[in-house]
Design an enzyme around this catalytic site. Structure first.
Site, PDB file in Angstrom:
ATOM      1  N   GLY A 227       0.773  -1.235   0.000  1.00  9.61           N
ATOM      2  CA  GLY A 227       0.000   0.000   0.000  1.00  9.61           C
ATOM      3  C   GLY A 227       0.800   1.278   0.000  1.00  9.61           C
ATOM      4  O   GLY A 227       0.215   2.358   0.113  1.00  9.61           O
TER       5      GLY A 227
ATOM      6  N   ASP B 210      11.173   4.561  -6.112  1.00  7.62           N
ATOM      7  CA  ASP B 210      10.433   3.315  -5.896  1.00  7.62           C
ATOM      8  C   ASP B 210      11.372   2.122  -5.953  1.00  7.62           C
ATOM      9  O   ASP B 210      11.031   1.068  -6.479  1.00  7.62           O
ATOM     10  CB  ASP B 210       9.302   3.160  -6.922  1.00  7.62           C
ATOM     11  CG  ASP B 210       8.398   1.959  -6.611  1.00  7.62           C
ATOM     12  OD1 ASP B 210       8.311   1.559  -5.442  1.00  7.62           O
ATOM     13  OD2 ASP B 210       7.799   1.416  -7.552  1.00  7.62           O
TER      14      ASP B 210
ATOM     15  N   LYS C  37      15.235  -3.883  -6.694  1.00  8.78           N
ATOM     16  CA  LYS C  37      14.872  -3.109  -7.872  1.00  8.78           C
ATOM     17  C   LYS C  37      15.994  -2.219  -8.391  1.00  8.78           C
ATOM     18  O   LYS C  37      16.077  -1.950  -9.581  1.00  8.78           O
ATOM     19  CB  LYS C  37      13.659  -2.220  -7.554  1.00  8.78           C
ATOM     20  CG  LYS C  37      12.310  -2.889  -7.671  1.00  8.78           C
ATOM     21  CD  LYS C  37      11.247  -1.802  -7.540  1.00  8.78           C
ATOM     22  CE  LYS C  37       9.842  -2.332  -7.657  1.00  8.78           C
ATOM     23  NZ  LYS C  37       8.857  -1.232  -7.596  1.00  8.78           N
TER      24      LYS C  37
ATOM     25  N   CYS D 244      -3.785   0.812 -15.094  1.00  8.51           N
ATOM     26  CA  CYS D 244      -4.547  -0.422 -15.281  1.00  8.51           C
ATOM     27  C   CYS D 244      -4.735  -0.729 -16.759  1.00  8.51           C
ATOM     28  O   CYS D 244      -4.533  -1.858 -17.196  1.00  8.51           O
ATOM     29  CB  CYS D 244      -5.907  -0.328 -14.594  1.00  8.51           C
ATOM     30  SG  CYS D 244      -5.826  -0.306 -12.792  1.00  8.51           S
TER      31      CYS D 244
END
Length: 699
Positions: free
Chosen positions: A206, A331, A358, A630
């Site tokens: 989240g 991120d 990452k 999306c």
């Protein structure tokens, strides 16, 4: 109507959520097989790995099986033993748990399937009944990476944040507990639990939405919370939970009021355990918002974001940390797979942990105290030139620009994402699903916490990033490959190139093999030493999960759960075969017939919808704020497991009000935008979709 058919009918019709299907394996046999699985059993199984008892096989998460009935000499004779449909059209990321011929595997929406591991026959199905309207609360598909098994119970963390305990023999719920401390926030669970000495350990996702990360432990018998450790400090005007939070607060700028954005750092995947040291290792996530210039304007390391943290598994007490990416602004989560190993480095035996997160560097860290040993890039990296002896990165000039676009390499998709890697102590190599997905980041001058602003990426669904993307075209090209990496020499041994990023996790065995599924719908076996392809088979869809191997009555099996999805897989795909989700199990000499593969429906760009050209620009900003991550960019590709709207039928877009504002597709996870978009907004969004389709249509 016989009992098996009746139960199957009810299940497929959605009329029962927990079903005890007629079983070839008796309940007593399942109970006997599963009741003795505890911490010591998981430790003991690592000696022979006949069963697959933990998410990463063993507590060290090596994904290295000592089974060697299948080898480089006979792997070419692998054939399909059975396949089983998961009734799923979204991402499948689970590694199966297998014990004495019983298999437990999850599909999307956190649905648990118990199977006869030898035949594939269904034993029972448990549906935690995740509300479909909960889908928008996660960034990266409605996925689940698997279950934990302990003392006759199956534990699953459901997407909506509840932890469930299920009777392993019957599929009946034993208890359910809420892991979310604030249900006004967009917390989820997508990771697999681990159980250590009677405590079920799980973290949440989240961070994109503005939450405060933590990891929690629950009593396996009762579901009562045993402890919770927070990743980032809370409001500094209030007492800190412990000394680790007090220390962390000194590394954040209070002018950014990070606690209002949650701070991030969610622990949504990686965990490993060393029984000898009695240390639990967890990987922590990105900041919230991503952009450190906004959440901590004066800088600072922002502990414990993007870190590996060692905790006492009995109490949750902080022991030490190593921060891979101080002051993360890209991120660069450290939630990627952690593997424990004993390596000889510079002539000295070292207890290490290894991680390829990452940010593109492969880390070898002393797992006794968190001291830095080495870090080298395993892909091209532009945000840093290397690491100093102090274990800190040497950042490249401009990597934190507040004004200019910056093509960050690796991008936020990661040089390696959640897809598990594996370590073979016999070859000395780690097998990494490496990748690159180009992105250009620019600071979002309009960003405000929890504000829906056209142009601010996914802000309409509560994302808090602080960046715009691809305001100029990236120069890099996408790639994906299987990378065999020597962690001692810190260099590549071999690689296998793929047509796309987002390939599945890996498994390595004592038979000198590496197995991996691919984005283009193949399951492949390699020679672990050389990288030679020895066997491959189609599996009907892109693969993102990692395989497992296990033995029953002297025969070795290989299992892979298949179902394309995840954050990249929602938008794009590398095969025209689209699923649905399915479990495949192979053995030497298997002769089962494969299922009929489903081809993606041929589509053409939408045409004929009237629109005002002046609406295309405003519609683009609304689309970016509500639809982009999306549905992707209209018409750029045919979409992933979520439709690309540029290939919609004209009548679908003409009726979009019923879908977007009326919630007619909420049952499949489509958000209801009734309180976020107006009819006029929707008209502009449709203008952007049709206008973009017209612009990219071949002339």
């Amino acid at each position: 109507m016989n009992k098996l058919f009746a139960a199957s009918f009810l299940l497929s019709a959605g009329l029962i959520s927990t079903s005890a299907i007629a079983q070839d394996i008796a309940e007593d046999a399942i109970r006997k097989a599963t009741s003795g699985i505890d911490t010591q059993a998981i430790i003991d199984n690592a000696a022979e790995t006949r069963n697959w008892l933990n998410y990463g096989l063993d507590y060290a998460e090596t994904r290295h099986s000592k089974l060697k009935n299948i080898t480089t000499e006979n792997v070419g004779a692998l054939g399909l033993a059975w396949h089983h449909g998961l009734k799923s059209r979204r991402g499948v990321e689970a590694t199966p748990i297998v014990v004495d011929g019983v298999m437990y595997v999850t599909a999307s929406w956190s649905i648990v399937h118990a199977l006869d591991a030898v035949t594939g026959e269904e034993l029972w199905v448990y549906d935690p009944e995740v509300p479909r309207e909960f889908a928008f609360k996660g960034c990266c598909d409605v996925v689940n990476r698997g279950v934990a098994l302990y003392e006759g119970k199956v534990f699953v963390g459901a997407y909506d944040g509840f932890l469930h305990a299920i009777d392993a023999a019957t599929g009946k719920r034993l208890w359910k507990t809420d892991t979310i401390e604030n249900r006004e926030m967009s917390y989820t669970i997508t990771g697999a639990p681990r159980v250590i000495n009677g405590k079920v350990i799980i973290g949440n996702g989240g961070a994109e939405f503005g939450v405060r990360g933590y990891v929690s432990a629950y009593d396996a018998k009762t579901g009562d919370q045993a402890w919770r450790w927070y990743v980032v400090p809370g409001d500094p005007s209030k007492p800190f939970e412990d000394a680790s939070m007090e220390a962390a607060a000194k590394t954040w700028d209070p002018a950014g009021e990070w606690w209002k954005a949650g701070g991030g750092g969610t622990i949504w995947d990686a965990m490993a355990y060393d029984p000898e040291l009695n240390l639990l290792y967890v990987g922590t996530g990105n900041g919230s918002p991503w952009n450190r210039n906004l959440r901590s304007p004066a800088g600072g390391d922002n502990l414990y974001l993007a870190s590996i943290v060692a905790l006492d598994p009995e109490t949750g007490e902080y022991q030490w940390h190593y921060q891979n990416t101080p002051g993360d602004s890209w991120d660069y989560t450290s939630t990627q797979h952690i593997i424990l190993a004993d390596l000889k480095i510079d002539g000295e035996d070292r207890k290490v942990l290894m991680q390829a997160p990452k940010n593109g560097f492969f880390y070898v860290i002393d797992r006794t105290d968190g001291s830095f040993i080495s870090a080298e890039p395993f892909v091209k990296v532009t945000w840093a030139t290397g690491y100093g002896e102090d274990g800190r990165p040497i950042e490249a000039e401009g990597a934190r620009s507040t004004t200019e676009p910056w093509e960050t390499v690796p991008s936020a998709y990661g040089a390696h994402n959640w897809h598990p890697m594996s370590f073979n102590p016999e070859t000395g190599l780690v097998y990494i699903p490496a990748q690159g997905v180009p992105l250009v980041q620019t600071q979002d001058a309009a960003w405000e916490l929890n504000k829906h602003k056209p142009g601010s990426v996914m802000s309409g669904l509560g994302w808090n990033l602080g960046y715009l993307f691809n305001t100029v075209a990236p120069e890099a090209t996408p790639f994906g490959h299987l990378l065999a990496w020597d962690p001692v020499a810190q260099k590549e041994a071999w690689r296998a190139e793929y047509v796309s990023p987002w390939n599945g996790g890996t498994l390595t065995t004592a038979g000198n093999l590496v197995f991996q599924g691919t984005a283009d719908g193949r399951f492949i076996a390699y020679n672990a030493k050389t990288g030679e392809v020895l066997w491959q088979t189609p599996v009907g869809s892109g693969v993102v999960a990692a395989p497992a191997t296990w033995e029953h009555e002297g025969e070795q099996y290989i299992t892979i759960a298949v179902g394309w999805g995840g954050v990249y897989g929602m938008l794009q795909r590398a095969t025209e075969r689209t699923g649905p989700g399915r479990v495949y199990t192979f053995k030497i000499g298997g002769t089962a017939e494969p299922p009929a593969y489903v081809e993606h429906d041929p589509k053409t760009l939408v045409a004929g919808l009237p629109y005002n050209p002046d609406d295309v620009g405003p519609g683009a900003a609304l689309y970016v704020a509500n639809c982009l991550f999306c549905h992707g960019v209209p018409g750029v590709n045919n979409g992933g497991n979520v439709p690309n709207l540029g290939y919609s039928q004209a009548r679908t877009l003409a009726d979009a009000e019923e879908i977007v504002l009326g919630g007619s597709l909420s049952g499949s996870g489509m958000p209801n935008f009734k309180d976020k978009l107006s009819e006029d907004d929707l008209e502009k969004v449709i203008a952007f979709i049709q206008g973009t389709a017209d612009a990219v249509r071949p002339k």
